[in-house]
Every structure is written in structure tokens, then in C-alpha cells.
Write an enzyme that holds these catalytic residues in place. Sequence first.
Site, PDB file in Angstrom:
ATOM      1  N   ASP A  82      68.425  23.632  32.652  1.00  0.00           N
ATOM      2  CA  ASP A  82      67.149  24.202  32.217  1.00  0.00           C
ATOM      3  C   ASP A  82      67.429  25.355  31.251  1.00  0.00           C
ATOM      4  O   ASP A  82      68.343  26.152  31.453  1.00  0.00           O
ATOM      5  CB  ASP A  82      66.348  24.707  33.432  1.00  0.00           C
ATOM      6  CG  ASP A  82      64.883  24.957  33.094  1.00  0.00           C
ATOM      7  OD1 ASP A  82      64.026  24.209  33.587  1.00  0.00           O
ATOM      8  OD2 ASP A  82      64.600  25.896  32.316  1.00  0.00           O
ATOM      9  N   ILE A  83      66.626  25.438  30.211  1.00  0.00           N
ATOM     10  CA  ILE A  83      66.840  26.452  29.171  1.00  0.00           C
ATOM     11  C   ILE A  83      66.483  27.854  29.668  1.00  0.00           C
ATOM     12  O   ILE A  83      66.972  28.848  29.129  1.00  0.00           O
ATOM     13  CB  ILE A  83      66.030  26.068  27.900  1.00  0.00           C
ATOM     14  CG1 ILE A  83      66.662  26.674  26.648  1.00  0.00           C
ATOM     15  CG2 ILE A  83      64.559  26.453  28.021  1.00  0.00           C
ATOM     16  CD1 ILE A  83      66.121  26.075  25.354  1.00  0.00           C
ATOM     17  N   GLU A 119      54.484  21.745  32.917  1.00  0.00           N
ATOM     18  CA  GLU A 119      54.426  22.157  31.504  1.00  0.00           C
ATOM     19  C   GLU A 119      54.810  21.020  30.562  1.00  0.00           C
ATOM     20  O   GLU A 119      54.239  20.898  29.482  1.00  0.00           O
ATOM     21  CB  GLU A 119      55.365  23.335  31.264  1.00  0.00           C
ATOM     22  CG  GLU A 119      54.888  24.629  31.900  1.00  0.00           C
ATOM     23  CD  GLU A 119      55.944  25.728  31.833  1.00  0.00           C
ATOM     24  OE1 GLU A 119      56.922  25.578  31.074  1.00  0.00           O
ATOM     25  OE2 GLU A 119      55.773  26.705  32.561  1.00  0.00           O
ATOM     26  N   VAL A 120      55.806  20.256  30.947  1.00  0.00           N
ATOM     27  CA  VAL A 120      56.303  19.189  30.068  1.00  0.00           C
ATOM     28  C   VAL A 120      55.855  17.833  30.639  1.00  0.00           C
ATOM     29  O   VAL A 120      56.202  17.503  31.778  1.00  0.00           O
ATOM     30  CB  VAL A 120      57.845  19.239  29.943  1.00  0.00           C
ATOM     31  CG1 VAL A 120      58.334  18.126  29.034  1.00  0.00           C
ATOM     32  CG2 VAL A 120      58.304  20.599  29.434  1.00  0.00           C
ATOM     33  N   HIS A 158      63.458  19.416  39.204  1.00  0.00           N
ATOM     34  CA  HIS A 158      64.273  20.629  39.104  1.00  0.00           C
ATOM     35  C   HIS A 158      65.237  20.636  40.295  1.00  0.00           C
ATOM     36  O   HIS A 158      64.795  20.524  41.438  1.00  0.00           O
ATOM     37  CB  HIS A 158      63.404  21.879  39.215  1.00  0.00           C
ATOM     38  CG  HIS A 158      62.364  22.041  38.148  1.00  0.00           C
ATOM     39  ND1 HIS A 158      62.474  22.960  37.127  1.00  0.00           N
ATOM     40  CD2 HIS A 158      61.171  21.415  37.954  1.00  0.00           C
ATOM     41  CE1 HIS A 158      61.394  22.897  36.356  1.00  0.00           C
ATOM     42  NE2 HIS A 158      60.589  21.976  36.838  1.00  0.00           N
ATOM     43  N   HIS A 215      60.143  15.178  35.552  1.00  0.00           N
ATOM     44  CA  HIS A 215      61.427  15.854  35.706  1.00  0.00           C
ATOM     45  C   HIS A 215      61.523  16.454  37.093  1.00  0.00           C
ATOM     46  O   HIS A 215      60.526  16.911  37.657  1.00  0.00           O
ATOM     47  CB  HIS A 215      61.634  16.934  34.643  1.00  0.00           C
ATOM     48  CG  HIS A 215      60.493  17.879  34.481  1.00  0.00           C
ATOM     49  ND1 HIS A 215      59.318  17.524  33.835  1.00  0.00           N
ATOM     50  CD2 HIS A 215      60.322  19.167  34.905  1.00  0.00           C
ATOM     51  CE1 HIS A 215      58.494  18.555  33.853  1.00  0.00           C
ATOM     52  NE2 HIS A 215      59.066  19.555  34.502  1.00  0.00           N
ATOM     53  N   ASN A 235      57.075  19.406  39.689  1.00  0.00           N
ATOM     54  CA  ASN A 235      55.737  19.910  39.385  1.00  0.00           C
ATOM     55  C   ASN A 235      54.936  18.814  38.703  1.00  0.00           C
ATOM     56  O   ASN A 235      55.416  18.207  37.743  1.00  0.00           O
ATOM     57  CB  ASN A 235      55.829  21.133  38.459  1.00  0.00           C
ATOM     58  CG  ASN A 235      56.536  22.303  39.108  1.00  0.00           C
ATOM     59  OD1 ASN A 235      56.335  22.580  40.288  1.00  0.00           O
ATOM     60  ND2 ASN A 235      57.385  22.992  38.355  1.00  0.00           N
TER      61      ASN A 235
HETATM   62  P1  AMP Z   1      57.659  22.305  34.498  1.00  0.00           P
HETATM   63  O1  AMP Z   1      56.911  23.603  34.576  1.00  0.00           O
HETATM   64  O2  AMP Z   1      57.961  21.727  35.851  1.00  0.00           O
HETATM   65  O3  AMP Z   1      57.012  21.327  33.562  1.00  0.00           O
HETATM   66  O4  AMP Z   1      59.086  22.680  33.924  1.00  0.00           O
HETATM   67  C1  AMP Z   1      59.473  22.548  32.600  1.00  0.00           C
HETATM   68  C2  AMP Z   1      60.838  23.147  32.493  1.00  0.00           C
HETATM   69  O5  AMP Z   1      61.421  22.722  31.263  1.00  0.00           O
HETATM   70  C3  AMP Z   1      60.873  24.684  32.485  1.00  0.00           C
HETATM   71  O6  AMP Z   1      61.670  25.145  33.581  1.00  0.00           O
HETATM   72  C4  AMP Z   1      61.496  25.025  31.130  1.00  0.00           C
HETATM   73  O7  AMP Z   1      62.343  26.146  31.188  1.00  0.00           O
HETATM   74  C5  AMP Z   1      62.268  23.754  30.807  1.00  0.00           C
HETATM   75  N1  AMP Z   1      62.522  23.496  29.399  1.00  0.00           N
HETATM   76  C6  AMP Z   1      61.634  23.569  28.379  1.00  0.00           C
HETATM   77  N2  AMP Z   1      62.238  23.249  27.211  1.00  0.00           N
HETATM   78  C7  AMP Z   1      63.532  22.971  27.514  1.00  0.00           C
HETATM   79  C8  AMP Z   1      64.667  22.585  26.742  1.00  0.00           C
HETATM   80  N3  AMP Z   1      64.591  22.415  25.422  1.00  0.00           N
HETATM   81  N4  AMP Z   1      65.842  22.388  27.383  1.00  0.00           N
HETATM   82  C9  AMP Z   1      65.925  22.575  28.717  1.00  0.00           C
HETATM   83  N5  AMP Z   1      64.898  22.924  29.499  1.00  0.00           N
HETATM   84  C10 AMP Z   1      63.712  23.136  28.900  1.00  0.00           C
END
Ligand code: AMP
Length: 121
Positions: A33-34, A99-100, A106, A104, A91
Amino acid sequence: MAYDSNNIFARILRGEIPCKKVHEDQHTLAFHDIQPKAPVHVLVIPKGAYVSWDDFHERASDAEQAALSRAVGMVARLMGVAEGGYRVICNVGRDGLQEVPHLHLHVLGGRTLGRMIGKPD
Ligand code: AMP
């Protein structure tokens, strides 16, 4: 939540932006994770275009579902947290604060993680 093929993880899968890879197989990719929330914070994603856990459950093949499950266990061992313990979080959607819009998981560990659910922001 609809699948957006330009989401950040789809772009990582297409090789358009880099990631720090931990594991890859035919159906999954795992990378750091970034913005890590713990000493170990790895994201495990399916390569297919799935938004959520329920979307994945409904449409993914048995091979894809088995691969995702296996990858999570493999990442825990590769990252050295299997013995000390870790947490797997997925999530989903508005209430899950996803968010994405690409499924995914974690994998978090490397320290005591605190309570499972915090108060809403
Ligand atoms: P969520 O809130 O469960 O959708 O988590 C999205 C996660 O993606 C967050 O923990 C971000 O830090 C992570 N994230 C966003 N962009 C990147 C990226 N380019 N590389 C790695 N992790 C990312």
C-alpha cells in the site's frame, strides 16, 4: 458502485503505473500500500475486473476465488506476519468507505493493530 476501468488498480494491472510487488500469479497481484497503516500493509487484488467481494463471489470462477484466498495466506507468510498475527480487511462500498472501485484485500500486521472498528469520522 460501478467498475471504472481507469481506477488506479486497473492501471497498475495494465502496467501504466508502478507498484512494489510482493506476489503475482495467474489470477492475483499483491503489492505494498502506498500509504501504509502498519509496518506490513499489502493489498491483494484479483486481476479480473471486480468491484466488491459480492461481485467477485457472484462472477469469478472457482479458480480465481481459490487463487485470491491462497494469495492472502501466501502474503501473510511472505511478509513474516503469519506467526505474530495479522488482519485482513476488505472495505466495500459507501458504508465500507471503499476508495478504489477494484476489489482489494488489505493485509495488515507487524504490530498490535488495536480495535477492529473505530468510530465513524
Ligand atoms: P480502500 O479505502 O479500501 O479503497 O483502500 C484503498 C487503498 O489503496 C488505500 O489504503 C490507499 O493507500 C491505497 N492506494 C491508493 N493508490 C495506491 C497506489 N498507487 N499504490 C498502492 N496503494 C495505493
